[in-house]
Design an enzyme around this catalytic site. Sequence first.
Site, short mmCIF file in Angstrom:
data_model
loop_
_atom_site.label_atom_id
_atom_site.label_comp_id
_atom_site.label_asym_id
_atom_site.label_seq_id
_atom_site.Cartn_x
_atom_site.Cartn_y
_atom_site.Cartn_z
N ASN A 409 31.21 49.21 6.12
CA ASN A 409 31.49 48.99 7.54
C ASN A 409 30.28 49.38 8.37
O ASN A 409 29.79 50.52 8.31
CB ASN A 409 32.68 49.82 8.00
CG ASN A 409 32.96 49.61 9.48
OD1 ASN A 409 33.45 48.57 9.89
ND2 ASN A 409 32.62 50.60 10.31
N GLU A 410 29.75 48.42 9.11
CA GLU A 410 28.67 48.61 10.07
C GLU A 410 27.45 49.32 9.50
O GLU A 410 26.91 50.26 10.11
CB GLU A 410 29.16 49.36 11.32
CG GLU A 410 30.19 48.58 12.13
CD GLU A 410 30.48 49.21 13.48
OE1 GLU A 410 29.98 50.32 13.75
OE2 GLU A 410 31.22 48.60 14.26
N ASN A 463 31.85 43.17 14.23
CA ASN A 463 32.44 44.19 15.09
C ASN A 463 31.72 44.12 16.43
O ASN A 463 30.53 44.45 16.50
CB ASN A 463 32.27 45.59 14.47
CG ASN A 463 33.01 45.74 13.16
OD1 ASN A 463 33.72 44.84 12.73
ND2 ASN A 463 32.86 46.89 12.52
N TYR A 469 31.25 48.54 25.22
CA TYR A 469 29.96 49.21 25.09
C TYR A 469 28.84 48.42 25.75
O TYR A 469 27.83 48.99 26.17
CB TYR A 469 29.63 49.44 23.61
CG TYR A 469 30.59 50.40 22.93
CD1 TYR A 469 30.77 51.70 23.40
CD2 TYR A 469 31.33 50.01 21.83
CE1 TYR A 469 31.66 52.57 22.80
CE2 TYR A 469 32.21 50.87 21.21
CZ TYR A 469 32.38 52.15 21.69
OH TYR A 469 33.25 53.01 21.09
N GLU A 501 36.40 43.72 14.43
CA GLU A 501 36.66 44.76 15.43
C GLU A 501 36.34 44.22 16.81
O GLU A 501 35.29 43.61 17.01
CB GLU A 501 35.83 46.02 15.19
CG GLU A 501 36.24 46.85 13.99
CD GLU A 501 35.45 48.16 13.88
OE1 GLU A 501 34.95 48.64 14.93
OE2 GLU A 501 35.34 48.69 12.76
#
Length: 597
Positions: A409-410, A463, A469, A501
């Site tokens: 993930n990321e 995501n 953000y 996400e």
Amino acid sequence: MLKPLATATRELLRLDGLWDFAVDTAVGERPWAGPLDTRLEAAVPASYNDLFTDSAIREHVGWVWYQRRVRVPRGWSGDRVLLRLDAATHEGRVYVDDVLVAEHIGGYTPFEADITERVTAGQEFRLTIGVNNELTNVTIPPGTIIVTEDGRRQQKYHHDFYNYAGLARSVWLYSVPPAHIQDITVVTGLDSTTATVQYEIETSEPAAVRVRILDAEGAEVAVGQGASGTLRIEDVTPWRPGAAYLYDLVAEIVDGAEVRDTYPQSFGVRTVEVRDTRFLINGEPFYFTGFGKHEDTPVRGKGHDDAYLVHDFQLMEWMGANSFRTTHYPYAEEVLDFADRHGIVVIDETAAVGLNLAVQGGLTGRPHPPTYSEDTLNDDTRAAHARAVRELIGRDKNHPSVVMWCVANEPSTHEDGAREYFEPLVELTRKLDPTRPVCSTASLLTTHENDRIADLFDVVCLNRYYGWYLANGDLTTAEALMDAELRAWVDKLGKPVLMTEYGADTLPGLHSVWDQPWTEEYQVAYLAANHRAFDRCEAVVGEHVWNFADFQTSPGIHRVDGNRKGVFTRERRPKAAAHALRARWTPLSGRKPSTDA
């Protein structure tokens, strides 16, 4: 590794309950060598962090110790006796009386030990389990331990959820015959109304093996001989999203007419394929609706809880959610079993989160060390990551609900060394299971222009937090940014795009007539802006909102009592967004929304 089951040839005891408990600083150097000197008791399964009022226990870095006495059933004489831990986060050591019988690194997958030679049927033994929560540059997930000027040890990490630790899943004692089945692999194919079922069975010693396939009503639909082979099921009922149907492959070790061991492995007949920009289950296009989730509840932390399991699945069904990703680690096996039985689609993820030192540079504005180097994520890290991939697939390979493996993930995939780190891991994943697609999720710092590994995967998983953000409070700009990025990825790779996400922190009960971030109205508007962009892009094959429910994080100025992006509170009370998602998802039933929007 097979999940322990009670069968005609096997018995098991669940060792859950209250155990004596102590942190390493409160006991001697050999806490397993005798009764644990403590007044504390801890619940199993549960993370220990929130059980006690002492903050020194909650924030402890290092080993903690669990202990209890166990009596082996007297009827187990002549059988092998095994001890299994469903998980020990993040490292475990197991002692029978004063002897080390098992150790394991990796906090979310099971391990076990054959303790037959250490115990006696009908008698008790002392069971001591040490659990270490330390994260370093060579663990998955990674982290760093610092020592303050006054000598306190503090754990730092880059993933945005609390580092809960302990025995969060069940501990088992179980028996098997001397000659027993050790593992089963089932792979299905589907051709119109006929299924092929390839199977491989591992046994503890050479033995004659018989296989029977039973349908959901218990009727025998196929039989075979030998430890490997292919069987056919005529007029098969496939496993479908929202319409689960399970068969049992009953493996038996036989000696003439006598059955020496038997184990039923449930499975579903279904196929998964990525074709052009579509994700296909049983040859039909599938549109993911659902969430990233967390194993996170009040008091229990990451401790598995059957009541929350049932309630969470009920809430997903109420909303029309058909899928979820096991963010950001393998979930308890009970979760996947439930998904199998209820037709919920799962993207199964390793615990490889926080492989991104560029994040700290993004938050602080200062230069950051390279993510991939001898001093940061290195060959030893990749070896631990490979072990996590092997253990994930080894545990979950037979679940029909699992349709894709997520290796990380990321991660920082725009830096030097990213491809050298990930390409062997992707190759390993495909070698271990060539039947399922493979993916990884891309962070905001990874774009279509700087990414170095997206071509390795079958689906582009993004995501993205435009409107939170980036372009916070400006949903018009956020929607335009999302439109542009989706087009860019499709133009570059021509692959399906899954939004793994997207979300906005929201305080329940905070309202405004304006587009005010943190309000319930803003969360609804934020989701709607994203959905309009998704609907305009034919290559988008699904949407997983971040997050299902609010969850606990490491304390700091960026989080007020955890991450608030859930569409439910941590206690599972709906925010306005839950009702908005229900209105969008319920009519879809796994179909792509209309592109007329």
